[in-house]
Design an enzyme around this catalytic site. Structure first.
Site, PDB file in Angstrom:
ATOM      1  N   CYS A  54       0.854  -1.190   0.000  1.00 26.87           N
ATOM      2  CA  CYS A  54       0.000   0.000   0.000  1.00 26.87           C
ATOM      3  C   CYS A  54       0.885   1.233   0.000  1.00 26.87           C
ATOM      4  O   CYS A  54       1.754   1.372   0.869  1.00 26.87           O
ATOM      5  CB  CYS A  54      -0.904  -0.016   1.233  1.00 26.87           C
ATOM      6  SG  CYS A  54      -1.869   1.479   1.493  1.00 26.87           S
TER       7      CYS A  54
ATOM      8  N   CYS B 137      -0.658   3.802  -7.271  1.00 24.11           N
ATOM      9  CA  CYS B 137      -1.481   3.189  -6.224  1.00 24.11           C
ATOM     10  C   CYS B 137      -1.575   1.713  -6.556  1.00 24.11           C
ATOM     11  O   CYS B 137      -1.817   1.354  -7.718  1.00 24.11           O
ATOM     12  CB  CYS B 137      -2.868   3.836  -6.183  1.00 24.11           C
ATOM     13  SG  CYS B 137      -4.056   2.998  -5.095  1.00 24.11           S
TER      14      CYS B 137
END
Length: 262
Positions: free
Chosen positions: A70, A177
């Site tokens: 992440c 992302c």
């Protein structure tokens, strides 16, 4: 060998699938936080608190390394995670692949969440790794959430909007992302060029992160290894199964199929 991966949701799937391809014999521990997601709107302190809880749940299973799958958690919680777990468990963060994208020359775009776009963190990475390339930062509001919830219509709208903001002459797009890698083919299609120019090259982080995890524990990739690796899924610390949304993506299906066949 056991590799753990953590995220608020299913953004860790690309890195998990990459580890599985490199070492089919590795046991995987996937630790996410459905009770606390999304992490993005939280304060840095709140993100760190949730990330530590998810990491501790994974660490209880005795992994050889922990991948922070992440970008947001890497920005805000990596130092705290390393302070608590290393050197017992090496912790590998996820950084946008700006350096390899810039190495090929030409213009580069970085697709990222609105919170990351224009942030000191991302601007610092551009300064450090873009090697003078012209970089356009492209915010992608709603894309990560749409991917997380398998909302295909919302994904297509968000991808189309980001493609409109992407200069037509970019040579490479960095997927800033981890969720975006799950819809890479859709992004590639949205950036398709009909004028004979070379296709835009997408740069994700999953492969590099998986390779770094193996290096940190002194292991080498062995795609031909026997597919004996197991899969443990932790949902806010509770043992469970892959979320339904995960099975909508090739990476999730491949992990589930390998676990079933074992």
């Amino acid at each position: 060998m056991k590799i753990a991966l953590m995220d608020s949701g299913i953004g860790l799937l690309p890195a998990a699938a990459a580890v599985r391809r490199m070492r089919p014999d590795a046991d995987l521990v996937i630790s996410s936080d459905p009770d606390g997601m999304p992490w993005g709107p939280r304060t840095p302190e709140g993100i760190t608190e949730r990330a530590l809880a998810v990491a501790r749940a994974a660490a209880a299973h005795g992994p050889d390394a922990l991948i922070v799958g992440c970008n947001t958690a890497t920005v805000h919680a990596l130092s705290a995670l390393r302070a608590e777990l290393e050197p017992r468990i090496p912790v590998i963060g996820t950084v946008p692949a700006i350096k390899p994208a810039a190495m090929g020359g030409g213009k580069v775009a970085i697709w990222a969440t609105p919170a990351t776009t224009g942030s000191p963190y991302q601007r610092g990475l551009i300064d450090d790794f873009a090697n003078g390339a012209e970089v356009t930062e492209v915010p992608c509001p709603g894309l990560a959430d749409a991917v997380e919830h398998d909302d295909e219509a919302a994904v297509r709208r968000a991808v189309a909007a980001a493609a409109e903001l992407t200069p037509p002459d970019v040579r490479a797009v960095v997927l800033g992302c981890t969720h975006y890698e799950l819809v890479a083919e859709l992004i590639r299609s949205a950036l398709h060029r009909a004028d004979g120019q070379p296709p835009v090259v997408l740069h994700g982080s999953a492969g590099a992160v998986a390779a770094q995890a193996l290096r940190r524990i002194g292991a080498e990739a062995d795609p031909a290894a026997a597919p004996t690796g197991g899969l443990t899924v932790l949902l806010s610390g509770r043992t469970g199964e892959l979320p339904k949304a995960a099975l909508s993506y090739a990476e999730g299906r491949s992990l589930a199929a390998a676990a079933t066949a074992r």
